[in-house]
Scaffold this motif. Sequence first.
Motif, PDB file in Angstrom:
ATOM      1  N   ILE A  51       0.823  -1.211   0.000  1.00  0.00           N
ATOM      2  CA  ILE A  51       0.000   0.000   0.000  1.00  0.00           C
ATOM      3  C   ILE A  51       0.857   1.260   0.000  1.00  0.00           C
ATOM      4  CG2 ILE A  51      -1.963  -1.138   1.086  1.00  0.00           C
ATOM      5  CD1 ILE A  51      -1.205   0.239   3.705  1.00  0.00           C
ATOM      6  N   ARG A 109      -8.234  -3.553   7.464  1.00  0.00           N
ATOM      7  CA  ARG A 109      -8.988  -3.344   6.229  1.00  0.00           C
ATOM      8  C   ARG A 109      -9.652  -1.968   6.228  1.00  0.00           C
ATOM      9  NH1 ARG A 109      -9.912  -6.807   2.748  1.00  0.00           N
ATOM     10  NH2 ARG A 109      -9.735  -8.622   4.103  1.00  0.00           N
ATOM     11  N   MET A 112      -7.044   0.668   5.671  1.00  0.00           N
ATOM     12  CA  MET A 112      -6.648   0.757   4.262  1.00  0.00           C
ATOM     13  C   MET A 112      -7.665   1.548   3.455  1.00  0.00           C
ATOM     14  SD  MET A 112      -5.036  -2.964   3.332  1.00  0.00           S
ATOM     15  CE  MET A 112      -3.607  -3.586   4.216  1.00  0.00           C
ATOM     16  N   SER A 116      -6.701   4.852   1.432  1.00  0.00           N
ATOM     17  CA  SER A 116      -7.011   4.925   0.007  1.00  0.00           C
ATOM     18  C   SER A 116      -7.796   6.193  -0.318  1.00  0.00           C
ATOM     19  CB  SER A 116      -7.808   3.691  -0.416  1.00  0.00           C
ATOM     20  OG  SER A 116      -8.279   3.814  -1.744  1.00  0.00           O
ATOM     21  N   ASP A 282     -12.658   1.430   0.023  1.00  0.00           N
ATOM     22  CA  ASP A 282     -11.481   1.933  -0.678  1.00  0.00           C
ATOM     23  C   ASP A 282     -11.871   2.649  -1.976  1.00  0.00           C
ATOM     24  OD1 ASP A 282      -9.085  -0.049   0.662  1.00  0.00           O
ATOM     25  OD2 ASP A 282     -11.138  -0.773   0.680  1.00  0.00           O
ATOM     26  N   TYR A 402      -4.828  -6.795   1.342  1.00  0.00           N
ATOM     27  CA  TYR A 402      -5.155  -6.068   0.115  1.00  0.00           C
ATOM     28  C   TYR A 402      -5.483  -7.006  -1.047  1.00  0.00           C
ATOM     29  CZ  TYR A 402      -5.272  -1.899  -2.784  1.00  0.00           C
ATOM     30  OH  TYR A 402      -5.691  -0.864  -3.578  1.00  0.00           O
ATOM     31  N   ASN A 405      -9.094  -7.190  -1.622  1.00  0.00           N
ATOM     32  CA  ASN A 405      -9.602  -6.030  -2.354  1.00  0.00           C
ATOM     33  C   ASN A 405      -9.491  -6.233  -3.858  1.00  0.00           C
ATOM     34  OD1 ASN A 405      -9.691  -5.016   0.254  1.00  0.00           O
ATOM     35  ND2 ASN A 405      -8.992  -2.984  -0.338  1.00  0.00           N
TER      36      ASN A 405
END
Length: 503
Positions: A51, A109, A112, A116, A282, A402, A405
């Motif tokens: 990330i 999560r 993130m 994002s 995200d 990730y 995702n």
Amino acid sequence: MAKMDKAASIFGNIIDEKIYNKAREGKERMIKKYGEGKKPCHLRAQELPVIGERLGVRNLVPTADLRPMDLNADAASAPAAPETPFTRPDAAGKPVVVANIRMGFGHYRIAMAMASAAHAMGYVPYWLDFMAFPDTVAGKVIAQQNKLYSMGSRLSQKVAPFNSLYWEPLNSEGFRKLAYNASDQKVAELFTEPLRDLPRDVPYIGTHAWTAQAAVHAGLTHVVNAIPDNWPMALHLAEGSIHTVQTPSAYLGYRMLRGMEKGRTLRPMPADALVRTGHYIDHELVANIEADCERRIARRKAGEPVRYLLSVGGAGAQFDLFKGIIEYLLPRIAIGQATLLVNVGDHQKVWNKLANALPELQRATCHFDDFEETAAFAQDALDNPVEGVHAFYHGDIFAAVYSTNLLMRCCDALVTKPSELAYYPVPKLMIQRVGGHEAWGAIRAAEVGDGTYELETIEEICGFMDLIHVQPETLDFMNNNILAAKQAGEYDGAYQVVALATK
């Protein structure tokens, strides 16, 4: 009561003196075991795997190189601010601190998603994981609590009496009580060590209540407390921060502090302390909702295999349930009616156990410990056929989380428990919860129509999969609801949280 503080009065609701004294005693026990939380702890920023490159995230870690900042000094008399990762000449831009803990994958999560959104909005996200500071009281206490929570999750799925008599009540009613928040607030007073170098006005998003409580105790002024669950619990309160929730029912429940002290009508939360933002998603997923739903509907019309993505928790709490789901799907995979993607996160032993239990899985295509290869697979799968069984494992936690995702975008249906993934814009089969607080995640998915109600048994799960294969337009129903929810702004929660922190 010797002193009125955040454990003694919660949004104007005075805590019983016995409960307050018990909270103080709990803090004293932590001090005896771990210390007072007053050791010097300074920060530096470094690159993060996965990330860091994709989302511009920088990682805050301990260092001995920087001078401390006096967060208790009066603003008028405070000396010039010392050099920090945000004020050095090489500072990367407008910062947003995303504070989190690793307790399962859920809080990572959500963090993130915030990083994002911040990146997409032109900010530089700084990742601050309290467990990355193992010599602090916060790092030690949270690491111990994580072990206990993982053990409880596993036991709850294996020992029915433990689940019904202890685990479910604890996660639905125990964490709901104001008394629990009082206890947490006292301990969180010891958690400020990792925050002492932060400018007091830095935009700060806590993705677990402990990180938000610690920031308030440290004197930070722009703290947003991103509440993860749809079930109101006092566990998640951090008075002094702006609380955000994802759903209307959570907003009303938190506003009234619903059920947080039986036999007593509580004073409500102030209006400016609580904001309903929408789901924390995200940017990469939100920006591609229309295209991804169109691809799913096109694959269904073309008669391609239904792509199931199983996101298996690291604790392995639902092993038998996942084994049963895979066992059901294997015959359909063999005749080209289904494709299976299994992400075991950073726990290869979970995949090994599945493969030993189901020998057919030993012929699966394994995508292990190569994130760029996983990313390339997910990108190619958006527009090209995928068949058989594919397993994904990454030893790095960021790649492990990730990867789901990336795979969500190319799957047709996500099979998961109703935790943080219940809010994501992908058709979902919500399987049995792990802890009573997760129940309302499935209720939310069912009401939005982008997922099922909670499918509590293997028979219910397989029955719904039968429906998908007999009437595949069932998934079109979910995709169309996702498109409608996108238009209504239901998936814009992460952007809204960043806006609140930075305004």
